[in-house]
Structures are given as structure tokens and as C-alpha cells.
Design an enzyme around this catalytic site. Structure first.
Site, PDB file in Angstrom:
ATOM      1  CG  ASP A  13      -0.369  -0.117   2.521  1.00  0.00           C
ATOM      2  OD1 ASP A  13       0.685  -0.760   2.638  1.00  0.00           O
ATOM      3  OD2 ASP A  13      -0.933   0.438   3.484  1.00  0.00           O
ATOM      4  CG  ASN A 158      -3.649  -3.539  11.215  1.00  0.00           C
ATOM      5  OD1 ASN A 158      -2.888  -3.305  12.152  1.00  0.00           O
ATOM      6  ND2 ASN A 158      -3.446  -3.048  10.004  1.00  0.00           N
ATOM      7  CD  GLU A 164      -1.330   1.066  11.910  1.00  0.00           C
ATOM      8  OE1 GLU A 164      -0.937   0.685  10.794  1.00  0.00           O
ATOM      9  OE2 GLU A 164      -0.621   1.724  12.690  1.00  0.00           O
ATOM     10  CG  ASN A 166       2.462   1.986   9.907  1.00  0.00           C
ATOM     11  OD1 ASN A 166       3.182   1.083   9.516  1.00  0.00           O
ATOM     12  ND2 ASN A 166       1.717   2.720   9.082  1.00  0.00           N
ATOM     13  CG  HIS A 234      -4.212   0.327   5.514  1.00  0.00           C
ATOM     14  ND1 HIS A 234      -5.327   0.244   6.308  1.00  0.00           N
ATOM     15  CD2 HIS A 234      -3.865  -0.959   5.226  1.00  0.00           C
ATOM     16  CE1 HIS A 234      -5.639  -1.023   6.503  1.00  0.00           C
ATOM     17  NE2 HIS A 234      -4.771  -1.771   5.856  1.00  0.00           N
TER      18      HIS A 234
HETATM   19  C1  BDR Z   1      -0.088  -0.089   7.779  1.00  0.00           C
HETATM   20  O1  BDR Z   1       0.770  -1.176   8.107  1.00  0.00           O
HETATM   21  C2  BDR Z   1       1.527  -1.568   7.001  1.00  0.00           C
HETATM   22  O2  BDR Z   1       1.532  -2.958   6.874  1.00  0.00           O
HETATM   23  C3  BDR Z   1       0.928  -0.861   5.804  1.00  0.00           C
HETATM   24  O3  BDR Z   1       1.930  -0.531   4.850  1.00  0.00           O
HETATM   25  C4  BDR Z   1       0.303   0.365   6.395  1.00  0.00           C
HETATM   26  O4  BDR Z   1       1.232   1.422   6.476  1.00  0.00           O
HETATM   27  C5  BDR Z   1      -1.523  -0.559   7.927  1.00  0.00           C
HETATM   28  O5  BDR Z   1      -1.765  -0.952   9.239  1.00  0.00           O
HETATM   29 CA    CA Z   2       3.301   1.421   5.192  1.00  0.00          CA
END
Ligand code: BDR
Ligand code: CA
Length: 308
Positions: A13, A158, A164, A166, A234
Site C-alpha cells: 500500500d 489489525n 495498528e 505502524n 491504507h
Molecule cells: C499499515 O501497516 C503496514 O503494513 C501498511 O503498509 C500500512 O502502512 C496498515 O496498518
Molecule cells: Ca506502510
């Protein structure tokens, strides 16, 4: 014309976000791409950024490698999502040109210093480089026009139920960035999961010539595309925000990053019960999905016309 410095960890992404930026040359001036270890190791995120710069015809934009690992030596990667190379099974042509000299942290500081108030920092990977730049030179908080991140969420994680990716990849860095004194534009999972590639969207990418050879297989590797939904791109949300902030509803909030919790490390604890002047973030809460795809696919079409 808006100037952007993109800090990234390509990453499927991330690649689609860079393609959006490259296809928006009428509106965006990309002053640099810095890389960070994240989805895969720094050597690979940098190699991918170099290959993408040439494949996406981004000209002389400097690519500067940065931090290989998080502030604390706990490595979290997402090769299970992005493939071992970071770009799924897409193999881009070998790039002809290499990285620019120096380190991303110095590049960020010097570039913002040279053009105060003009450059928006767009960070779509772990926030290690940005945190180190703040530590090196706290005045970047005033020099940056804005800081826009893809990261965090106020509803769910996630990588795990709380965090999340990052944020979890470098929670200490994220905490430094949120506490630095600027207003972080936070595009979290709450909205980025809406940027989901459906069959109808993928069908708009298929006729895009050479560019489709990146977009289509990378997206399909990233997740199953169906009529109802598919993988969420994302990072493209952060670039889209710079291009058209009106695509999003954003609400002031205080965001604190959990660094200690046994099950909640990397969680962005978001409190909307604040007056605007007390907030450290503007948190995106909704996305106009049809307009988002018109913006993204429109930029891809322009880029495709240049690439052939
Ligand atoms: C983010 O985590 C990475 O895996 C993706 O590139 C995006 O920046 C989504 O949670
Ligand atoms: Ca990323």
C-alpha cells in the site's frame, strides 16, 4: 502546489500511495522519499523505493534510507502481508540509480529547515525516523507545514486486537511523535479500512497499461478482491488527505500511545472529549469512499498515460 516529504516502508500500500503521489504531479511536489524498516527490513524497503521511483517516473526525487529498527530492539514485520520482498510477487525492473547520501533523519531535519512552513510530512510506516528527527531538532514541529500519518485507530487494531501495525512496530517512536507539540493528522484504520479495493475498483485499474502490472497483482496479493470488498490501501489515504482533506471528516482528540500494556502495546488511546486547543491530533472519522476512488484512479490514469 503542495510540497510533501514521504517517509515510508514499501510495502504494497506504500507503493500504491507513491503511485498516487506520482500521478498527482499537478498538485504535489515530492521533495524526498525517506525509508524505514517496517513491513520488511530497511534494505528491502529502500530497494523497493528505488525501484518504484524509476517505475513510477518520479524523476530526481531523492531516496534517503533511515532507521533499520525501532527505538527499542523489538522487531515487528509484516512480510506475511506484503510478501518477503515487500511488494508481493511483483518484480519491478532493476533501478539504475541508488540512494542519496546521508541518513533520513538528517534529510528530514535539513529539508524542513530549508523551507519552513511549506512541507507536509507524510509518514506511512513506523514513526522511527520522525521521532528521531524530533529528538534531533525539536523545531521541525514548527517548520513542518503539517504531519499526516497513516497509523493507529480509535476502534480496533489489525496486527492484534488493540494495535495498528505502524504503531505496534515502534510504539516509543509513536509516543514521541504524538507528544511533540504539533497536531498530528491521524488517518487510522477507522477510515483506511474503508479504502478497500472492490472488483469494481480493480476493474478501473486493469486498463492502465504498464502501471496496471504493478497495481493489479500487488493488490491481489494484498488480499482477496470481491464485489463487496478487498484489501485496504491504507497508505494511499494519507496522500489523498494532502490532496483533498475534504474527503475526510476529522475530529480533534488527545491521542496517547500505549507503550507499557501487556496486551495493548501500540494502542492509540483516543479521547475525543477535548476542546480543540487541548488536542494533539486531528483524527479522521469518515471517508467519502466514491470521491476517494475517483481521486485515486484519476491520478493513476494520468500516471498511466505518462508511463505508456
Ligand atoms: C499499515 O501497516 C503496514 O503494513 C501498511 O503498509 C500500512 O502502512 C496498515 O496498518
Ligand atoms: Ca506502510
Amino acid at each position: 502546489m503542495k510540497k510533501v516529504l514521504i517517509d515510508c516502508d514499501p510495502g504494497i500500500d506504500d507503493a500504491l500511495a507513491l503511485a498516487l503521489a506520482a500521478g498527482s504531479a499537478d498538485h504535489l511536489d515530492i521533495v524526498g522519499i525517506t525509508t524505514v524498516g517496517g513491513n520488511v527490513d530497511l534494505e528491502l524497503t529502500t530497494a523497493n523505493a528505488l525501484a518504484l521511483r524509476e517505475f513510477l517516473a518520479m524523476g530526481q526525487v531523492p531516496v534517503v534510507p533511515g532507521s533499520a529498527g525501532a527505538l527499542l530492539p523489538r522487531t515487528v514485520r509484516a512480510a506475511h502481508v506484503h510478501g518477503t520482498s515487500g511488494l508481493g510477487d511483483v518484480v519491478l525492473p532493476e533501478p539504475q540509480r541508488g540512494v542519496s547520501e546521508g541518513h533520513a533523519v538528517d534529510f528530514i531535519v535539513e529539508t524542513l529547515k530549508a523551507d519552513p512552513g511549506e512541507i507536509t510530512l507524510v509518514a506511512v510506516g513506523p514513526l522511527t525516523n520522525i521521532a528521531l528527527a524530533v529528538r534531533r531538532e525539536p523545531r521541525i514541529v514548527e517548520w513542518a507545514r503539517d504531519l499526516v500519518i497513516m497509523g493507529g485507530s480509535y476502534t480496533r487494531g489489525n496486527h492484534n486486537p488493540a494495535a495498528e501495525f505502524n504503531m505496534l512496530a515502534d510504539p516509543e517512536a509513536a509516543a514521541i511523535v504524538f507528544e511533540a507539540g504539533w497536531t498530528v493528522r491521524m488517518l487510522g484504520l477507522d477510515v483506511t479500512l474503508k479504502a478497500s479495493v472492490t472488483t469494481a475498483v480493480l476493474d478501473r485499474m486493469r486498463p492502465l497499461g504498464r502501471l496496471s502490472e504493478l497495481l493489479v497483482p500487488a493488490t491481489q496479493f494484498y488480499g482477496m478482491v470481491t464485489a463487496e470488498g478487498g484489501p485496504a490501501i491504507h497508505d494511499a489515504c494519507a496522500v489523498a488527505y494532502v490532496l483533498d482533506p475534504e474527503l475526510f471528516t476529522c475530529v480533534p482528540a488527545v491521542v496517547n500511545v500505549e507503550t507499557a500494556g501487556q496486551y495493548t502495546r501500540g494502542m492509540t488511546v483516543t479521547d475525543f472529549r477535548v476542546a480543540e486547543q487541548g488536542a494533539n491530533a486531528l483524527v479522521a472519522t469518515s471517508l467519502d469512499v466514491p470521491r476517494f476512488w475517483d481521486l485515486v484512479v484519476g491520478a493513476y490514469e494520468k500516471l498511466a498515460a505518462r508511463l505508456g
